[in-house]
Write an enzyme that holds these catalytic residues in place. Sequence first.
Site, PDB file in Angstrom:
ATOM      1  N   GLU A 217       0.538  -1.151  -0.494  1.00 37.96           N
ATOM      2  CA  GLU A 217      -0.258  -0.158  -0.148  1.00 37.96           C
ATOM      3  C   GLU A 217       0.895   1.280   0.432  1.00 37.96           C
ATOM      4  O   GLU A 217       1.703   1.756   0.782  1.00 37.96           O
ATOM      5  CB  GLU A 217      -1.022   0.414   1.445  1.00 37.96           C
ATOM      6  CG  GLU A 217      -1.585  -1.015   0.979  1.00 37.96           C
ATOM      7  CD  GLU A 217      -2.996  -1.071   0.435  1.00 37.96           C
ATOM      8  OE1 GLU A 217      -3.188  -0.212  -0.329  1.00 37.96           O
ATOM      9  OE2 GLU A 217      -3.723  -1.832   0.000  1.00 37.96           O
ATOM     10  N   CYS A 251      -2.111   9.430   1.783  1.00 36.06           N
ATOM     11  CA  CYS A 251      -1.131   8.291   0.891  1.00 36.06           C
ATOM     12  C   CYS A 251      -2.600   9.031  -0.386  1.00 36.06           C
ATOM     13  O   CYS A 251      -1.672   9.461  -1.399  1.00 36.06           O
ATOM     14  CB  CYS A 251      -1.607   7.372   0.663  1.00 36.06           C
ATOM     15  SG  CYS A 251      -3.479   6.251   1.508  1.00 36.06           S
TER      16      CYS A 251
HETATM   17  P1  NAD Z   1       8.080   4.743   5.143  1.00 32.90           P
HETATM   18  O1  NAD Z   1       8.646   3.883   3.130  1.00 32.90           O
HETATM   19  O2  NAD Z   1       9.470   5.080   5.205  1.00 32.90           O
HETATM   20  O3  NAD Z   1       8.353   3.963   6.223  1.00 32.90           O
HETATM   21  C1  NAD Z   1       6.895   2.782   6.715  1.00 32.90           C
HETATM   22  C2  NAD Z   1       7.497   1.244   7.753  1.00 32.90           C
HETATM   23  O4  NAD Z   1       8.436   0.488   6.584  1.00 32.90           O
HETATM   24  C3  NAD Z   1       7.660   2.230   9.113  1.00 32.90           C
HETATM   25  O5  NAD Z   1       7.143   1.269   9.571  1.00 32.90           O
HETATM   26  C4  NAD Z   1       9.051   1.539   8.987  1.00 32.90           C
HETATM   27  O6  NAD Z   1       9.551   1.886  10.415  1.00 32.90           O
HETATM   28  C5  NAD Z   1       9.223   0.816   7.468  1.00 32.90           C
HETATM   29  N1  NAD Z   1      10.836   0.767   7.196  1.00 32.90           N
HETATM   30  C6  NAD Z   1      11.724   1.697   6.599  1.00 32.90           C
HETATM   31  N2  NAD Z   1      12.875   1.254   5.855  1.00 32.90           N
HETATM   32  C7  NAD Z   1      12.817  -0.082   6.039  1.00 32.90           C
HETATM   33  C8  NAD Z   1      13.473  -0.777   5.107  1.00 32.90           C
HETATM   34  N3  NAD Z   1      14.510  -0.874   4.473  1.00 32.90           N
HETATM   35  N4  NAD Z   1      12.583  -2.118   5.718  1.00 32.90           N
HETATM   36  C9  NAD Z   1      11.825  -2.181   5.865  1.00 32.90           C
HETATM   37  N5  NAD Z   1      10.303  -1.907   6.232  1.00 32.90           N
HETATM   38  C10 NAD Z   1      11.235  -0.554   6.581  1.00 32.90           C
HETATM   39  O7  NAD Z   1       6.995   5.493   4.488  1.00 32.90           O
HETATM   40  P2  NAD Z   1       6.238   6.699   5.632  1.00 32.90           P
HETATM   41  O8  NAD Z   1       7.240   7.820   5.347  1.00 32.90           O
HETATM   42  O9  NAD Z   1       6.834   5.844   6.737  1.00 32.90           O
HETATM   43  O10 NAD Z   1       5.099   7.155   4.793  1.00 32.90           O
HETATM   44  C11 NAD Z   1       4.575   7.981   3.986  1.00 32.90           C
HETATM   45  C12 NAD Z   1       4.545   7.595   3.116  1.00 32.90           C
HETATM   46  O11 NAD Z   1       3.278   6.016   2.892  1.00 32.90           O
HETATM   47  C13 NAD Z   1       3.394   8.166   1.372  1.00 32.90           C
HETATM   48  O12 NAD Z   1       4.232   7.550   0.120  1.00 32.90           O
HETATM   49  C14 NAD Z   1       2.082   7.632   1.882  1.00 32.90           C
HETATM   50  O13 NAD Z   1       1.814   7.891   0.481  1.00 32.90           O
HETATM   51  C15 NAD Z   1       2.235   6.208   1.764  1.00 32.90           C
HETATM   52  N6  NAD Z   1       1.254   5.505   2.415  1.00 32.90           N
HETATM   53  C16 NAD Z   1       0.235   4.846   2.046  1.00 32.90           C
HETATM   54  C17 NAD Z   1      -0.935   4.309   2.249  1.00 32.90           C
HETATM   55  C18 NAD Z   1      -2.359   3.167   1.231  1.00 32.90           C
HETATM   56  O14 NAD Z   1      -3.005   2.575   2.348  1.00 32.90           O
HETATM   57  N7  NAD Z   1      -1.551   3.233   0.403  1.00 32.90           N
HETATM   58  C19 NAD Z   1      -1.796   4.747   3.273  1.00 32.90           C
HETATM   59  C20 NAD Z   1      -0.595   5.846   4.622  1.00 32.90           C
HETATM   60  C21 NAD Z   1       0.564   5.843   3.980  1.00 32.90           C
END
Ligand code: NAD
Length: 478
Positions: A217, A251
């Site tokens: 997502e 998002c």
């Molecule tokens: P992010 O990708 O930085 O982090 C999300 C999660 O991934 C966190 O729990 C983090 O600890 C983990 N993570 C970070 N690096 C990792 C790695 N190398 N390996 C495994 N896990 C890792 O995202 P963010 O900044 O927290 O969130 C913002 C993004 O999320 C935006 O792009 C937004 O559009 C998207 N988003 C999508 C939805 C949806 O339902 N489609 C909903 C909310 C947010």
Amino acid sequence: MNNNLATMATLLQRQQQAHTQQMSVTAAQRQERIQQVINLVVEHHQQLVEAIEADFGGRSQAFSIMNDIIGSLGSLKYTRDNLTPWLESESRAVFAPYDQLGSSARVEYQPKGSVGIIGTWNAPLYTLLAPLACVLGAGNRAILKPSEVTPHTAALVAELFAKHIDPLLVSVVTGGADVGAAFSALAFDHLVFTGSTEVGKKIMAAAAENLVPVTLELGGKSPVVLSESADLAESCKRIALAKSNNGGQLCVSPDIVYVPRNKLDQAATRLLESFRQFYPQITDNPDFVPSVNRQHSQRVVDLVEQARTAGYDVRSSHEVTSLAALVAADKRLPLQLVIAPNKDAHIMQHEIFGPALVLLPYDELEQVISDINSRAKPLALYYFGEQPDELKQLLANTSSGGVSVNDCLMHAALHDAPFGGVGASGMGHYHGREGFLAFSHQRTVFVAPEHDPRGEWGLLPPHHAQFKEMMAAQVTAD
Ligand code: NAD
């Protein structure tokens, strides 16, 4: 809890053993499991919204109740109340002439096992519990990994689940990117990730090592098409409201607005006016959700300031002497409009994820369609207008995770329809029956007839001289 790889691997193994010991989970058992999570959320909702408030440094409790508590409860209750018929096996057509001989076929829906769920900070409870609703509805177990960006919420979720829920049903592990990386390398039976496209690629690569199926997502730059036929004032009000939701940190937040060239100024003015009406003041306004932290607030300011430095027209809903000073204050930023930037502007290359919008003028809808198609497929697409042919053309010639017409965000709130991205905005769905299907193994069962007719038909080896001719006679195009 020490979330090193060995500890998490042991936890997963124990969950998977528990699953193997009870692979068949009745509808009543699934409902009871979901009810345990509902009870936890209802009983502790005040503590949960206080934790989210602390994490954001001022996200109003009422907003968090609406977004994360009611949103999560809606998903959990929808699944609880609708899952019973989903579990029924489905009879399927059998090929002729076996269908005449008493054979049958059906599809059964089987739990996959243990599902990993990685959440993000912008909806720190919802991005864990909405997928969990479907995961439990499909009869699985789960391990949750909340975002480290909202640490109070993450710690409380871990504490509450440890206190109220059997860890062999649902466990929580906490930690940052390192824990996330170790988590995504585990041999789950399915992995759900909500977050950025960049990290989504790493998750998929890690999951591929164990052939773990993934639901991703992700986000993207969701466009809005404002038609010449739209009610400009009402449309701009709805776009401004959607953009301000969660401080623009959604998002499905609108990111780029295509405006008929002759209405560009008018639309900009209306958007800024509407925003001001909702939020007469920005700093210290409890109705407006601040950026989650200074780094994210500064990231949005950098996108806007880069456009300003490059000479683009930037307009603000409120007079501000320095956006950077607002980052240093309470991280609430007024709406910033960047008018007609080129593709090389930073704000055109990154998801904004904060209170700023790009406005692009257009002359013909074909131009808009080709511009949308020149970028990665977005999570959402919005159309404001009253021209059915135009809407039809837009829908037929673009792709996006979902669509709302004459409003923004709404399709994502439907419990009875799949939610998910396409291409760079994600893969797979949750919500509704599609969520149940995503986390179930769809297993086809064929039951042979008592009598095997293949001998009489001359199909058994050793094959006779006419066997090839018999087969070739079946190669037809009708
Ligand atoms: P992010 O990708 O930085 O982090 C999300 C999660 O991934 C966190 O729990 C983090 O600890 C983990 N993570 C970070 N690096 C990792 C790695 N190398 N390996 C495994 N896990 C890792 O995202 P963010 O900044 O927290 O969130 C913002 C993004 O999320 C935006 O792009 C937004 O559009 C998207 N988003 C999508 C939805 C949806 O339902 N489609 C909903 C909310 C947010």
